[in-house]
Scaffold this active site. Structure first.
Site, short mmCIF file in Angstrom:
data_model
loop_
_atom_site.label_atom_id
_atom_site.label_comp_id
_atom_site.label_asym_id
_atom_site.label_seq_id
_atom_site.Cartn_x
_atom_site.Cartn_y
_atom_site.Cartn_z
CE LYS A 78 -3.90 1.82 2.79
NZ LYS A 78 -4.75 1.48 3.97
CB SER A 152 -7.99 3.29 3.21
OG SER A 152 -7.07 2.66 4.10
CB SER A 176 -8.11 0.20 5.86
OG SER A 176 -8.77 1.42 6.10
#
Length: 602
Positions: A78, A152, A176
């Site tokens: 990420k 997210s 997330s």
């Protein structure tokens, strides 16, 4: 090209690591650089540099290929996790910088042989559960592009679900690392806070941030976590494993479920979860509704109390100096933090601690809490109309987890009637990660769903070997007498979070004796040139509780090392030779329970 699972990848290239070069050439050729699940894709030079460092270690003789548990495994990070030489943006162009140093978690994975192939899209500054709050565009659901991917960690979930990498890293503050897993039919491992270092990770809420792992199988996620986890002196919130938690759930599964389930009118999600509950019962689980109000109260604290100010602190300079660079919804959430005082923050912590204590007390009576990963899902068009309200819905069963210091595992489950995934999440007290994974492997094998969005069938062999391995946090001990299941001293195991693993037998060079004048009656096991296999039960005792257990063992018994029939060596009960002189040889019965049954019947 759809990559294999982690275990399949390593098995394929362990014998000839040089073939990794050709595999990565194909992987690089197949990458779609217009795919907005990626923010940055590694160059060939960056990938080959990582491969070269592995080859150099192997060629030097310092290590063999088999010493790399993640040999050449491609993974994504990420884009709020630092990878040396690759830009970190947190999905904000104006925030972008290029770190000179890997985040601790990246460094550990590279050292194990894994190769970073790119950085993935996310809700800006990891603020959202939707996957739409990014200047690089909304990441689409891998099953239906009209729907959200979840966030997210949207890009990280997407590239795993489509088989572009073997695993990926996300982060999880409010869900997330779980919501995107549920929306894309993959596994999302949300570890205990502090187990996997957040050093080198752009913070969202530093007190509650976790690095999470996405994978196609629980086994792969567990393997990655074992490599990535461990104390880190560079992370002020890193924690040492206490080695007190059970290795797996109890034999008689007992799960808590919310007494009132909210699906916001989504009948497809409700029906899918109902089918999943039936499956759990078919696997032997007892499902017990509990008062969920305290969980809801704690969940509300994360965004509708002073805790949101932690996000304001995390964003820092760019919020003060370039607020226009931020996504407007993210900016509005961060701005709310300015409405609270230091007194509000302290009161919020007192409230969190009180609610967390109540939650952990409720869960202490169960193996885990089972919830829908998300109660509903929305289209991209719907999300544009109600971005805050629908985001809040997604967090119904996730927001409280880190505030209460719990660990979680998001698992694939029954699909909705419209063909979209609808995962479940198991939530347990801190450091019960191994127990969650053990159940998760059995669950995935029982469901036998395709992996992610790849149509690749789940292989039962990928979750084999569940009972043979012993973790470094447990001691495997062979029980031969009064500590067996149903025997009078078994409680000395169960009260210390020890769990039954399997029935087994010793090697053939042991004799068993019924000791004289012991209460309760106890056997003595002794090694002998003339013996036979003796029935035993193998139990895993948390390492930190092992000393307590041994301290209760009276003379003439003690703990030594036993050899099993299959050649394994485990700890087990032994007996002083002097105590055998007036003992009764019961070897011929093959075990303590068999002798007791015959002795009492006579």
């Amino acid at each position: 090209m759809s990559v294999a699972t982690l275990s399949e990848w390593v098995a394929c290239y362990r014998q000839n690591p040089q073939q990794l070069v050709a595999a990565y050439q194909q992987l690089d050729a197949d990458f779609n650089r217009e795919d907005n699940a990626w923010i940055y894709i590694a160059t060939r030079d960056e990938i080959y540099a990582q491969l070269t460092s592995i080859f150099q270690v192997i060629n030097s003789g310092e290590k063999q290929a088999s010493d790399f548990p993640l040999l050449g495994v491609p993974f994504a990070a990420k884009d709020n996790i630092d990878v040396a030489g690759m830009p970190t943006s947190a999905a904000c162009r104006e925030f972008t910088y290029t770190p000179a140093k890997d985040a601790t978690v990246i460094a550990r994975l590279k050292a194990a042989g894994a190769v970073v192939v790119g950085k993935t899209n996310l809700d800006q500054f990891a603020t959202g559960l939707v996957g739409t709050r990014s200047p690089f565009g909304a990441v689409k659901n891998t099953f239906n592009p009209e729907y959200v991917s979840g966030g997210s960690s949207s890009g990280s979930a997407s590239v795993v679900a489509r088989g572009l990498v073997c695993f990926s890293l996300g982060t999880d503050t409010a869900g997330s690392g779980r919501v995107p897993a549920g929306f894309n039919n993959i596994v999302g491992l949300k570890p205990t806070k502090g187990w996997i270092s957040t050093a080198g990770v752009v913070p969202a809420c530093r007190l509650n941030d976790c690095v999470s792992i996405f994978a196609l199988t629980v086994e792969d996620a567990e393997t990655v976590a074992a490599v990535a986890g461990g104390y880190c002196s560079q992370d002020a919130y890193s924690r040492t494993h206490p080695q007190t938690a059970p290795a797996r759930f109890s034999e008689k599964l007992r799960f808590a479920i919310p007494d009132i389930l909210e699906f916001f009118g989504d009948t497809d999600s409700e029906a899918a979860f109902a089918r999943t509950l039936v499956r759990l019962q078919q696997l032997g689980a007892e499902l017990v509704p509990i008062d969920f109000s305290v969980f809801n109260q704690l969940a509300q604290q994360l965004y509708y109390g002073a805790w949101v100010a932690e996000r304001t602190v995390a964003v820092g300079e760019i919020f003060k100096n370039q607020p226009e660079a931020m996504d407007p919804i993210v900016r509005g959430i961060v701005a709310n933090g300015l409405n609270y005082t230091a007194c509000d923050a302290w009161q919020a912590e007192y409230t969190r601690a009180e609610l967390a204590q109540k939650i952990n007390a409720q869960l202490s009576e169960f193996d885990a809490l089972v919830v829908p990963t998300s109660p509903t899902i929305h289209t991209l068009a719907e999300m544009a109309q109600e971005p805050v309200r629908y985001n809040s819905q997604f967090g119904t069963y996730t927001n409280f987890t880190n505030l209460a210091d719990l660990c979680a595992l998001a698992l694939p489950a029954d699909f909705r009637a419209d063909g979209l995934p609808a995962g479940i999440t198991l939530i347990a007290p801190a450091w019960h990660d191994q127990a969650l994974s053990h159940f998760g492997k059995h669950w995935q094998q029982a469901l036998n769903l395709p992996l992610g969005a790849t149509d690749k069938p789940f292989s039962a062999s990928s979750s084999a070997n569940n009972g043979v391995k012993t973790s470094p946090n447990h001691v495997r001990v062979a029980m031969v007498g009064a500590h067996l299941r149903g025997m009078p001293l078994n409680h000395q195991l169960t009260t210390r979070n020890a769990v039954f693993i399997e029935e087994s037998r010793t090697a053939a060079n042991y004799r068993l004796y019924a000791l004289a004048n012991t209460q309760p009656p106890k056997p003595g096991l002794a090694r002998s040139a003339e013996g036979q296999p003796i029935a035993v039960e193998l139990w895993d005792i948390p390492l930190a509780r092992f000393g307590e257990f041994v301290a209760e063992i009276p003379a003439p018994l003690g703990i030594g090392t036993l050899t099993l029939e299959d050649g394994r060596e485990v700890k087990g009960f032994i007996c002083e030779p002097a105590a055998l002189t007036d003992a009764t040889d019961i070897t011929a019965w093959g075990g303590w329970k068999a002798w007791l049954a015959r002795h009492h019947s006579a």
